[in-house]
Design a protein around this motif. Structure first.
Motif, PDB file in Angstrom:
ATOM      1  N   GLY A 493      -4.619  30.294 -14.370  1.00  0.00           N
ATOM      2  CA  GLY A 493      -4.099  31.606 -14.718  1.00  0.00           C
ATOM      3  C   GLY A 493      -4.930  32.722 -14.117  1.00  0.00           C
ATOM      4  O   GLY A 493      -5.901  32.484 -13.387  1.00  0.00           O
ATOM      5  N   PRO A 497       0.346  38.396 -10.070  1.00  0.00           N
ATOM      6  CA  PRO A 497       1.728  38.044 -10.415  1.00  0.00           C
ATOM      7  C   PRO A 497       2.695  38.275  -9.260  1.00  0.00           C
ATOM      8  O   PRO A 497       2.425  39.019  -8.320  1.00  0.00           O
ATOM      9  CB  PRO A 497       2.042  38.980 -11.589  1.00  0.00           C
ATOM     10  CG  PRO A 497       1.146  40.162 -11.372  1.00  0.00           C
ATOM     11  CD  PRO A 497      -0.098  39.638 -10.729  1.00  0.00           C
ATOM     12  N   TYR A 525       4.754  30.058 -12.823  1.00  0.00           N
ATOM     13  CA  TYR A 525       5.240  31.137 -13.686  1.00  0.00           C
ATOM     14  C   TYR A 525       4.912  32.451 -12.977  1.00  0.00           C
ATOM     15  O   TYR A 525       3.851  33.049 -13.203  1.00  0.00           O
ATOM     16  CB  TYR A 525       4.584  31.042 -15.067  1.00  0.00           C
ATOM     17  CG  TYR A 525       4.697  29.665 -15.683  1.00  0.00           C
ATOM     18  CD1 TYR A 525       5.915  29.191 -16.142  1.00  0.00           C
ATOM     19  CD2 TYR A 525       3.587  28.821 -15.778  1.00  0.00           C
ATOM     20  CE1 TYR A 525       6.032  27.920 -16.698  1.00  0.00           C
ATOM     21  CE2 TYR A 525       3.695  27.556 -16.328  1.00  0.00           C
ATOM     22  CZ  TYR A 525       4.915  27.114 -16.778  1.00  0.00           C
ATOM     23  OH  TYR A 525       5.016  25.856 -17.318  1.00  0.00           O
ATOM     24  N   GLU A 527       5.934  35.665 -12.887  1.00  0.00           N
ATOM     25  CA  GLU A 527       5.676  36.966 -13.501  1.00  0.00           C
ATOM     26  C   GLU A 527       4.372  37.013 -14.290  1.00  0.00           C
ATOM     27  O   GLU A 527       3.873  38.079 -14.616  1.00  0.00           O
ATOM     28  CB  GLU A 527       6.832  37.391 -14.412  1.00  0.00           C
ATOM     29  CG  GLU A 527       7.136  36.415 -15.527  1.00  0.00           C
ATOM     30  CD  GLU A 527       8.200  35.417 -15.121  1.00  0.00           C
ATOM     31  OE1 GLU A 527       9.176  35.301 -15.873  1.00  0.00           O
ATOM     32  OE2 GLU A 527       8.063  34.756 -14.073  1.00  0.00           O
ATOM     33  N   TYR A 528       3.823  35.840 -14.601  1.00  0.00           N
ATOM     34  CA  TYR A 528       2.561  35.788 -15.346  1.00  0.00           C
ATOM     35  C   TYR A 528       1.367  35.488 -14.453  1.00  0.00           C
ATOM     36  O   TYR A 528       0.220  35.480 -14.936  1.00  0.00           O
ATOM     37  CB  TYR A 528       2.636  34.721 -16.447  1.00  0.00           C
ATOM     38  CG  TYR A 528       3.730  34.958 -17.445  1.00  0.00           C
ATOM     39  CD1 TYR A 528       3.526  35.796 -18.533  1.00  0.00           C
ATOM     40  CD2 TYR A 528       4.980  34.355 -17.303  1.00  0.00           C
ATOM     41  CE1 TYR A 528       4.534  36.025 -19.461  1.00  0.00           C
ATOM     42  CE2 TYR A 528       5.991  34.574 -18.223  1.00  0.00           C
ATOM     43  CZ  TYR A 528       5.762  35.412 -19.291  1.00  0.00           C
ATOM     44  OH  TYR A 528       6.758  35.639 -20.205  1.00  0.00           O
ATOM     45  N   SER A 530       0.608  32.554 -13.158  1.00  0.00           N
ATOM     46  CA  SER A 530       0.070  31.282 -13.651  1.00  0.00           C
ATOM     47  C   SER A 530       0.841  30.127 -13.030  1.00  0.00           C
ATOM     48  O   SER A 530       2.016  30.282 -12.655  1.00  0.00           O
ATOM     49  CB  SER A 530       0.177  31.204 -15.179  1.00  0.00           C
ATOM     50  OG  SER A 530      -0.487  32.289 -15.793  1.00  0.00           O
ATOM     51  N   GLY A 616      -2.726  32.143 -22.979  1.00  0.00           N
ATOM     52  CA  GLY A 616      -1.426  32.527 -23.518  1.00  0.00           C
ATOM     53  C   GLY A 616      -0.608  31.332 -23.981  1.00  0.00           C
ATOM     54  O   GLY A 616      -1.116  30.209 -24.134  1.00  0.00           O
ATOM     55  N   TRP A 643       6.117  37.792 -27.127  1.00  0.00           N
ATOM     56  CA  TRP A 643       5.449  37.137 -26.006  1.00  0.00           C
ATOM     57  C   TRP A 643       5.795  35.656 -25.963  1.00  0.00           C
ATOM     58  O   TRP A 643       6.164  35.107 -24.919  1.00  0.00           O
ATOM     59  CB  TRP A 643       3.945  37.365 -26.158  1.00  0.00           C
ATOM     60  CG  TRP A 643       3.089  36.873 -25.032  1.00  0.00           C
ATOM     61  CD1 TRP A 643       3.486  36.498 -23.782  1.00  0.00           C
ATOM     62  CD2 TRP A 643       1.675  36.707 -25.072  1.00  0.00           C
ATOM     63  NE1 TRP A 643       2.401  36.112 -23.032  1.00  0.00           N
ATOM     64  CE2 TRP A 643       1.277  36.229 -23.797  1.00  0.00           C
ATOM     65  CE3 TRP A 643       0.700  36.914 -26.043  1.00  0.00           C
ATOM     66  CZ2 TRP A 643      -0.057  35.956 -23.494  1.00  0.00           C
ATOM     67  CZ3 TRP A 643      -0.627  36.660 -25.735  1.00  0.00           C
ATOM     68  CH2 TRP A 643      -1.012  36.179 -24.475  1.00  0.00           C
ATOM     69  N   CYS A 647       8.092  33.619 -23.145  1.00  0.00           N
ATOM     70  CA  CYS A 647       7.610  32.439 -22.413  1.00  0.00           C
ATOM     71  C   CYS A 647       8.545  31.257 -22.619  1.00  0.00           C
ATOM     72  O   CYS A 647       8.783  30.467 -21.693  1.00  0.00           O
ATOM     73  CB  CYS A 647       6.193  32.088 -22.863  1.00  0.00           C
ATOM     74  SG  CYS A 647       4.931  33.252 -22.307  1.00  0.00           S
ATOM     75  N   VAL A 730       5.335  41.131 -19.325  1.00  0.00           N
ATOM     76  CA  VAL A 730       5.637  40.168 -20.375  1.00  0.00           C
ATOM     77  C   VAL A 730       7.126  40.056 -20.662  1.00  0.00           C
ATOM     78  O   VAL A 730       7.653  38.974 -20.831  1.00  0.00           O
ATOM     79  CB  VAL A 730       4.871  40.564 -21.667  1.00  0.00           C
ATOM     80  CG1 VAL A 730       5.276  39.680 -22.814  1.00  0.00           C
ATOM     81  CG2 VAL A 730       3.378  40.467 -21.424  1.00  0.00           C
TER      82      VAL A 730
END
Length: 960
Positions: A493, A497, A525, A527-528, A530, A616, A643, A647, A730
């Motif tokens: 992570g 992003p 992922y 947008e995060y 990660s 997260g 949140w 996810c 988020v």
């Protein structure tokens, strides 16, 4: 004095204070020699209980552990009404440690002698069928709750006077020392069986990464391997270490204010209760006489003790013999082997051998220093010996093999001899390997041994470093090939992003290098920032883990977050069991999450509890992706719940259970969704974690409508769009034409309430450390509201600046300074702007009817009246599709996340995303164990049918 069958060295003792038996908890009666006390671990026992003692002495406790599991130590602190598991004394105000996974407490100075017998939370073995799994109790002595009853005799089995009674770390059942041996060995996880993630379904690859790193207990305090190596590097020489400045540092397990330490040649124990009563003066005179004839000696058990500045103190009579001093020194380090294997050397006289006559008087002294001696193993005279080889998880007729070894014996020889004793085929020797386990400070250090290494020489080398450590070196057999398979998953992570896959791969390879390339990447992922990378080689995965953990993101120079993830075997989860995945936001509201994390890890499997501050929700959702039926418990505020739900939306297509039901422990400030679902206005710590878990088991599933809020900014305003960046990452996505899409769970506000929310948000961003109290946060809201009453009104004449259309019909707005669109009937920490039910054109609202409620507020005073329950908001409309035109810059907020929005068109419509929540039942639980029924399956239930004049539009964002 003879050694007891449980390893104790009992001696008759006269107690001068009220003392209790550690076996039966009764008071020791009499005037002199009321009972026995172990001279090593301080176990006190009646004459009548002497033969029935089952609790092992700390000298042999390690040998009772078949598979050592390291403890995850907390930060040093003070724990009231607890006892040390090593010296059996009260912790009181002494600095102490506790295990974050099990109920193991120990003084900071006793941690060297702690036993690594924590819960084994991942015991998956390939090829094992669910029908053959048999889980055993994991018993822990003492420190029971004050209401503990024995499961066998139903009598009280706890005591506030001593370490007594047993408790299973898995199911929580308690019993007396004698009674627990009468119980079935098999454990069913007790009242939490229905939500327990069984250890036999959890698989961890064989790596050197410690358990606390995988679980995330001490991720903030982990040190690199280089730092650890520097801390424990050997000094130039032992003599140089002494000459550079010998300091009388605090000895281990020596608390002079409450103990007598090891006195005289009789080896009196450190925990001998102090004398009291009418004979105090005569006792003091006797004590003064002894002190004149005593010498205080520092004992080092090897070179490691000098480097760490750790030693033990004994008090010996000046007339003591060498054997008496040696015997007392061995007991100080909890060693019960024959004294003929050891000898003493003078630490200040070039390690000359201490011998009779007058060994104490002949010790070399330094000015202002106590005499010091080394406890040494007679390695030159011991060319032969024996090693114990443990079978570990191998299926063998016996669990331990005793192998005779010499200086020339190799590991290959030991493996061959062990296979013969274990009844395994010697021709398969190459299919096995040998591990060396070093048990130190309640931890376990493993190393795979080469076939040509020599175990007896290895033990001698350990003896030079620490005689105590030599006793704690073990050899374990295991299959050469990892039965869990070579695949290791790393979660990474804190990457930038919204990059593409090729950019992420380049970012990782710039840090790893070609020699540490991963086998595969994904899921990502985006947008995060990660992703998950897979390795087919465990050794390469470990190298990559440590490299990435100390690498920084190119974007903000923030260190990458790296986690080694466990894997789950769904076929080994029993029918009717719905594991509970727990997320805890330790930063929410009153910052009470830290205590909840520790409590949940002790009550359940720690691999089902995730700290949101460490990666997260994504790591936990990835681990549970193959489980067809599970539940989620979110400990946090409304933002935390949003949140987790967001996810879930992102990983749902890759998961067996796309919409697991979610329960809530309200840790935030407002907690509006938690109030609607009956989870309360805010967790205060009054309910213990066990009660919270029982409520989750009893909770009923219910659907929560979710809504999509789409912002189409005007072309002229696109260049100055101001968006809350944290919220955008988020809960939103943005297209090429700057259209922003948000998911709403609770409410959407425009105007005065969003303006207040924005001021609070900005204040918290500037000083986050001040906003750690729910009461303080609400006080800040009140102050800001009072300021708004006298300041320039940004939202004045709001009804002239916006146009609202509900279900295709234009709505004439009354004079208001703000409008709120509600999905749930709770807003602003429990207020109900819609008001009580009354006869009008609107239907009774709820959070599954497919409709939103639109209300207006006239100003700050009106907001305060709504908060206090004196008034309701102005009911404006009710419908399932809302369009709003904003003609000027205006503060807005979605689920408590605010920003200033430029002129735009806003569309609010039913989202295709669904959420299943858990609603707390109204049932009042009796003061007995809960009877748990099997949990229902993952698909969401059909909500109660509702009737109303307004039709709910079921549209997705594709229909725009």
């Amino acid at each position: 004095m003879a050694q007891h069958h449980a390893g104790h060295l009992f001696a008759k003792k006269t107690f001068h204070k009220p003392t209790y038996c550690h076996h039966c908890t009764d008071l020791l009666w009499g005037i002199i020699q009321q009972g026995f006390i172990c001279e090593v671990c301080n176990f006190v026992v009646h004459d009548r209980c002497y033969k029935f003692v089952l609790s092992p002495c700390s000298t042999v406790a390690v040998s009772y552990v078949k598979t050592p599991v390291a403890h995850c130590w907390s930060e040093p602190g003070h724990f009231k009404r607890k006892f040390c598991q090593v010296c059996r004394k009260k912790l009181d105000d002494n600095l102490s440690l506790r295990c974050e996974i099990c109920e193991y407490f120990v003084h900071a100075e006793c941690v060297e002698l702690s036993v690594p017998n924590c819960k084994e939370c991942a015991t998956y073995f390939p090829g094992r069928e669910l029908s053959s799994v048999r889980h055993l109790h994991h018993w822990r002595e003492g420190n029971l709750a004050s209401n503990s009853k024995c499961a066998v005799c139903k009598k009280t089995c706890w005591s506030g006077e001593c370490l007594v009674g047993y408790r299973c770390e898995w199911c929580g059942i308690t019993a007396h020392a004698t009674c627990h041996k009468l119980m079935s060995m098999e454990c069913n996880f007790g009242i939490f069986e229905a939500i327990f993630l069984p250890p036999h379904a959890v698989s961890i690859p064989r790596t050197e990464v410690p358990m606390e790193t995988i679980i995330g207990v001490s991720s903030k305090n982990l040190k690199s391997k280089d730092v650890l190596a520097r801390e424990f590097a050997c000094p130039r020489s032992i003599s140089e270490e002494f000459s550079s400045g010998d300091r009388d540092t605090k000895p281990l397990a020596s608390r002079d204010s409450e103990t007598e330490s090891f006195a005289g040649g009789s080896s009196a124990p450190t925990s001998t209760p102090s004398t009291g009563g009418g004979s105090s003066k005569s006792h003091e005179r006797e004590k003064d006489g002894k002190e004149k004839d005593e010498e205080t000696i520092k004992i080092y058990d090897g070179n490691q003790g000098v480097r760490r500045e750790q030693f033990r103190v004994i008090h010996m009579s000046r007339s003591s013999t060498t054997d008496q001093v040696l015997s007392t020194a061995l007991k100080a380090f909890h060693i019960t082997k024959p004294t003929t294997n050891y000898f003493l050397t003078d630490a200040y006289d070039e390690e000359s051998t201490v011998s009779d006559p007058n060994p104490v008087g002949n010790l070399k002294r330094r000015e202002g220093k106590r005499p010091a001696v080394f406890l040494r193993f007679r390695e030159e005279e011991r060319s032969t010996g024996e090693v114990l080889v443990y079978s570990g998880r191998l299926k063998t007729a016996q669990s331990v093999a005793t192998i005779q070894v010499t200086d020339a014996t190799t590991i290959s020889d030991v493996i061959g001899a062990a296979l013969d004793q274990f009844g395994l085929d010697p021709s398969t020797q190459l299919s096995y390997r040998m591990l060396k386990l070093v048990l130190d400070k309640g931890g376990v250090t493993e190393r795979v041994l080469d076939l040509e290494e020599r175990p007896w020489l290895m033990l001698k080398e350990h003896a030079r470093e620490s005689v105590r450590q030599m006793e704690n070196v073990r050899f374990h057999m295991q299959l050469a090939e990892d039965p869990h398979g070579p695949t290791v998953a790393l979660f990474v992570g804190n990457l930038p992003p919204n990059l593409n896959q090729r950019q992420y791969e380049k970012c990782l390879m710039d840090n790893l290098g070609e020699e540490n390339r991963f086998s595969s990447i994904g899921p990502i992922y985006y947008e995060y920032g990660s992703l998950v990378i897979q390795y087919e080689n465990a050794n390469v995965a470990v190298r990559a883990f440590y490299i990435l953990r100390e690498s920084a993101s190119n974007q903000d120079e923030k260190n990458l977050l790296v986690m080694l993830l466990p894997s789950l075997a769904p076929k080994l989860i029993p029918p009717g069991v719905t594991p509970l995945l727990i997320f805890v936001n330790v930063k929410s509201g009153g910052c009470q999450g830290l205590d909840l994390v520790t409590s949940f890890r002790k009550l359940l499997n720690p691999y089902q509890v995730f700290d949101l501050d460490n990666g997260g929700p994504l790591p936990g959702l990835y681990v549970f992706r193959h489980i067809e039926n599970y539940r989620i418990l979110v400990c946090g505020g409304d933002g935390t719940i949003g949140w987790v739900l967001q996810c879930l939306d992102n990983v749902g297509q890759d998961s067996q259970c796309s919409s697991p039901p979610c329960a809530i422990v309200p840790l935030g400030t407002g907690n509006d969704l938690a109030r609607v679902l009956r989870w309360g206005s805010g967790y205060t710590g009054g309910e213990d974690a066990m009660t919270l878990l029982k409520d989750v088991i009893d909770a009923e599933e219910i659907r929560l409508d979710r809504w999509t809020v789409v912002f189409h900014p005007d072309e002229k305003a696109e260049e100055k769009v101001v968006v809350n960046q944290a919220l955008q990452i988020v809960t939103s996505s943005q297209s090429e034409d700057n259209t922003a899409i948000y998911v709403m769970n609770n409410y959407f506000g425009i105007g005065i309430d969003a303006d207040l929310c924005l001021d609070f948000h900005n204040a918290r961003e500037e000083n986050p450390n001040k906003f750690n109290s729910r009461l303080h946060n609400k006080g800040v809201y009140v102050k800001m509201g009072l300021r708004k009453m006298v300041s320039r009104k940004m939202c004045k004449d709001l009804h002239k600046e916006i146009r609202v259309e509900v279900d295709g019909k234009h709505i004439e707005l009354p004079p208001v300074e703000g409008i709120i669109i509600l999905n749930i009937l709770s807003w602003g920490s429990g207020a109900n702007p819609w008001g009580p039910e009354r006869e009008d054109q609107f239907s009774k609202p709820n959070h599954w009817d497919g409709m939103l409620e639109v209300v207006g507020v006239t100003g700050v005073v009106h907001l305060g009246q709504i908060q206090s329950g004196l008034r309701s908001a102005i009911r404006i409309a009710q419908g399932g599709h809302i369009k709003i035109r904003i003609n000027t810059d205006m503060p807005v907020q979605v689920d408590g996340e605010p920003w200033v929005q430029t002129p735009c068109d806003v569309v609010v419509l039913k989202s295709a995303l669904k959420a299943t929540m858990l609603k707390k039942t109204k049932m009042k639980r009796r003061n007995t164990e809960a009877v748990m029924s099997p949990l229902t399956s993952c698909p969401s239930p059909t909500p109660p049918s509702t009737s109303g004049s307004h039709h709910a539009h079921q549209q997705s964002t594709d229909e725009l």
